[in-house]
Design a protein around this motif. Structure first.
Motif, PDB file in Angstrom:
ATOM      1  N   GLN A   1      29.067   1.149  30.831  1.00  0.00           N
ATOM      2  CA  GLN A   1      29.536  -0.234  30.982  1.00  0.00           C
ATOM      3  C   GLN A   1      30.320  -0.461  32.270  1.00  0.00           C
ATOM      4  O   GLN A   1      30.635  -1.602  32.607  1.00  0.00           O
ATOM      5  CB  GLN A   1      30.403  -0.609  29.778  1.00  0.00           C
ATOM      6  CG  GLN A   1      29.626  -0.610  28.457  1.00  0.00           C
ATOM      7  CD  GLN A   1      30.521  -0.848  27.268  1.00  0.00           C
ATOM      8  OE1 GLN A   1      31.577  -0.227  27.132  1.00  0.00           O
ATOM      9  NE2 GLN A   1      30.109  -1.759  26.395  1.00  0.00           N
TER      10      GLN A   1
ATOM     11  N   THR B   1      39.835  -3.954  28.660  1.00  0.00           N
ATOM     12  CA  THR B   1      38.878  -3.618  27.602  1.00  0.00           C
ATOM     13  C   THR B   1      38.004  -2.425  27.965  1.00  0.00           C
ATOM     14  O   THR B   1      37.762  -1.544  27.124  1.00  0.00           O
ATOM     15  CB  THR B   1      37.980  -4.832  27.292  1.00  0.00           C
ATOM     16  OG1 THR B   1      38.795  -5.927  26.879  1.00  0.00           O
ATOM     17  CG2 THR B   1      36.971  -4.501  26.197  1.00  0.00           C
ATOM     18  N   TYR B   2      37.539  -2.367  29.214  1.00  0.00           N
ATOM     19  CA  TYR B   2      36.488  -1.410  29.549  1.00  0.00           C
ATOM     20  C   TYR B   2      36.928  -0.223  30.408  1.00  0.00           C
ATOM     21  O   TYR B   2      36.279   0.825  30.372  1.00  0.00           O
ATOM     22  CB  TYR B   2      35.337  -2.142  30.244  1.00  0.00           C
ATOM     23  CG  TYR B   2      34.656  -3.142  29.343  1.00  0.00           C
ATOM     24  CD1 TYR B   2      33.849  -2.712  28.289  1.00  0.00           C
ATOM     25  CD2 TYR B   2      34.853  -4.514  29.508  1.00  0.00           C
ATOM     26  CE1 TYR B   2      33.241  -3.634  27.433  1.00  0.00           C
ATOM     27  CE2 TYR B   2      34.248  -5.431  28.659  1.00  0.00           C
ATOM     28  CZ  TYR B   2      33.445  -4.982  27.623  1.00  0.00           C
ATOM     29  OH  TYR B   2      32.849  -5.879  26.779  1.00  0.00           O
TER      30      TYR B   2
ATOM     31  N   LYS C   1      35.945   9.446  34.163  1.00  0.00           N
ATOM     32  CA  LYS C   1      34.822   9.617  33.246  1.00  0.00           C
ATOM     33  C   LYS C   1      33.788   8.510  33.463  1.00  0.00           C
ATOM     34  O   LYS C   1      34.132   7.358  33.724  1.00  0.00           O
ATOM     35  CB  LYS C   1      35.336   9.605  31.805  1.00  0.00           C
ATOM     36  CG  LYS C   1      36.237  10.789  31.475  1.00  0.00           C
ATOM     37  CD  LYS C   1      36.873  10.662  30.107  1.00  0.00           C
ATOM     38  CE  LYS C   1      38.049   9.706  30.110  1.00  0.00           C
ATOM     39  NZ  LYS C   1      38.786   9.693  28.835  1.00  0.00           N
ATOM     40  N   GLN C   2      32.518   8.880  33.367  1.00  0.00           N
ATOM     41  CA  GLN C   2      31.437   7.916  33.534  1.00  0.00           C
ATOM     42  C   GLN C   2      31.271   7.079  32.265  1.00  0.00           C
ATOM     43  O   GLN C   2      31.466   7.571  31.147  1.00  0.00           O
ATOM     44  CB  GLN C   2      30.125   8.629  33.861  1.00  0.00           C
ATOM     45  CG  GLN C   2      30.160   9.419  35.164  1.00  0.00           C
ATOM     46  CD  GLN C   2      30.420   8.536  36.371  1.00  0.00           C
ATOM     47  OE1 GLN C   2      29.792   7.488  36.539  1.00  0.00           O
ATOM     48  NE2 GLN C   2      31.354   8.949  37.218  1.00  0.00           N
ATOM     49  N   SER C   3      30.901   5.818  32.473  1.00  0.00           N
ATOM     50  CA  SER C   3      30.659   4.906  31.361  1.00  0.00           C
ATOM     51  C   SER C   3      29.482   4.015  31.714  1.00  0.00           C
ATOM     52  O   SER C   3      29.376   3.534  32.845  1.00  0.00           O
ATOM     53  CB  SER C   3      31.900   4.048  31.078  1.00  0.00           C
ATOM     54  OG  SER C   3      31.583   2.970  30.219  1.00  0.00           O
TER      55      SER C   3
ATOM     56  N   SER D   1      39.530   1.694  30.178  1.00  0.00           N
ATOM     57  CA  SER D   1      40.169   2.807  29.453  1.00  0.00           C
ATOM     58  C   SER D   1      39.170   3.927  29.182  1.00  0.00           C
ATOM     59  O   SER D   1      39.562   5.098  29.030  1.00  0.00           O
ATOM     60  CB  SER D   1      40.777   2.307  28.142  1.00  0.00           C
ATOM     61  OG  SER D   1      39.778   1.773  27.292  1.00  0.00           O
ATOM     62  N   SER D   2      37.869   3.595  29.145  1.00  0.00           N
ATOM     63  CA  SER D   2      36.853   4.623  28.875  1.00  0.00           C
ATOM     64  C   SER D   2      36.631   5.543  30.069  1.00  0.00           C
ATOM     65  O   SER D   2      36.010   6.596  29.931  1.00  0.00           O
ATOM     66  CB  SER D   2      35.523   3.958  28.496  1.00  0.00           C
ATOM     67  OG  SER D   2      35.013   3.194  29.584  1.00  0.00           O
ATOM     68  N   THR D   3      37.149   5.171  31.252  1.00  0.00           N
ATOM     69  CA  THR D   3      36.926   5.971  32.464  1.00  0.00           C
ATOM     70  C   THR D   3      38.176   6.713  32.922  1.00  0.00           C
ATOM     71  O   THR D   3      38.076   7.673  33.689  1.00  0.00           O
ATOM     72  CB  THR D   3      36.455   5.064  33.627  1.00  0.00           C
ATOM     73  OG1 THR D   3      37.535   4.236  34.060  1.00  0.00           O
ATOM     74  CG2 THR D   3      35.289   4.200  33.217  1.00  0.00           C
TER      75      THR D   3
END
Length: 353
Positions: free
Chosen positions: A192, A102-103, A188-190, A105-107
């Motif tokens: 979360q 879930t989380y 990439k920074q997130s 993939s943003s990084t």
């Protein structure tokens, strides 16, 4: 060259000649020379995370996997249903992978690489506690309890991880090539995702060069066919692991170690090659001394941004990291405090594989 294309298991420094034979001896010579010159070596804190996960993209679809990615038939999870199907035996592992899918993939950039890391926590693992009159947010992925101030981490973080390896994925998935010192600046920074930077600066570490040079001399002077030792390594490695489990001295007098070894193993090879095995045991002890010296120097250079404890009953006993990892262009090995960390880790009941 240790020929490690996939990060499944790292060898202990002191066991490299036994695991890899003459190429392992050559690797250690090159490594010690690099440490003496303080060049061409990368050092990372070995974090006690669990499980190890690999993430990336296949055909523009984000996936998460465990070390089962390295199976003959790799298990890639693109959906929650995939996770449930591929890992039916552990609800705990399923839940960890749901969070990763879930989380993370943003990084992760869709750049043709896969990234491997050790999971530190998911949201339900975080707790606020006071230890020695200080407030911490803590998490316990495996054996060590980690504590971080609220300036560095938020109770609202969804997942924490330390990435350490990347793989080129242009080729067949069963023929991945590992990079043990990847460029993580592309991640990439997130808000979360908590990503811990475990790099140590080589220039800031003050080694005992006398020990490094003495160990290098021992490797240059030993007269043992380590390829023959490698061919008979299974029992001797089990013997060392067993001594750690039962809290027995790995640096006992060599004749004592030899007698214990032939009692432990029914293999006649050891009894028939006493002088060679004694030499191997002596070198093993020399390498432990060298490892402990390097590890001590590395630990002194670690910033105090994260605290670590063993929790014994309700008491928090301060401890050091699991160890460090040394990386050169020829291979990657681990330096672990086996007297302290490995004994606790061996005796810990694992919740997932």
């Amino acid at each position: 060259m240790l020929n490690q294309n996939k990060l499944i298991h790292l060898p202990h420094l002191e066991e490299v000649p036994i695991c890899f034979g003459s190429s392992g001896v050559d690797y250690l010579k090159s490594l010690l020379d690099a440490l003496i010159k303080k060049s061409k070596v990368h050092i990372k804190i070995k974090m006690d995370g669990s499980p190890s996960i690999i993430v990336g993209y296949v055909d523009d679809r984000f996936f998460v996997s465990t070390k089962s990615l390295f199976n003959k038939n790799p298990k890639l999870n693109f959906t929650n249903d995939d996770i449930k199907k591929n890992h039916p035996d552990s609800v705990d592992l399923q839940n960890k992978l749901y969070y990763a899918l879930t989380y993370l993939s943003s990084t992760i950039p869709n750049n043709g690489n896969y990234y491997q890391g050790d999971l530190l926590f998911t949201e339900p693992d975080l707790q606020k506690v006071k230890i020695s009159d200080q407030e911490y947010i803590i998490f316990k992925p495996n054996t060590i309890v980690y504590g971080v101030s609220e300036n560095d981490i938020s109770i609202d973080h969804k997942i924490g991880i330390v990435f350490h390896t990347s793989y080129k994925s242009e080729a067949n998935i069963n023929n991945l090539q590992a990079d043990y010192n990847p460029d993580l600046s592309v991640l990439k920074q997130s808000k979360q995702v908590f990503m811990y930077d475990n790099d140590l600066q080589l220039d800031h570490i003050k080694f005992d060069f006398n020990i490094l040079k003495s160990t290098l001399n021992s490797l240059n002077s030993i007269n043992v066919d380590f390829d023959l030792i490698k061919d008979n390594s299974e029992d001797i490695l089990k013997f060392f692991n067993n001594r750690v489990k039962i809290d027995s001295d790995l640096k006992a007098e060599s004749n004592i170690l030899f007698n214990d070894l032939i009692s432990f193993s029914s293999d006649s090879f050891f009894k028939n090659n006493k002088s060679k095995i004694i030499a191997v045991l002596n070198l093993h002890k020399t390498l432990i001394d060298c490892k402990e010296s390097i590890l001590k120097s590395c630990l002194k250079s670690i910033n105090d941004d994260i605290k670590m404890w063993f929790k014994l009953d309700s008491e928090y006993q301060e401890t050091n990291p699991e160890g460090v990892v040394l990386i050169t262009s020829d291979g990657v090995i681990k330096l672990i405090d086996r007297e302290n960390f490995s004994k606790n880790n061996f005796n810990l009941e694992k919740n997932w594989r």
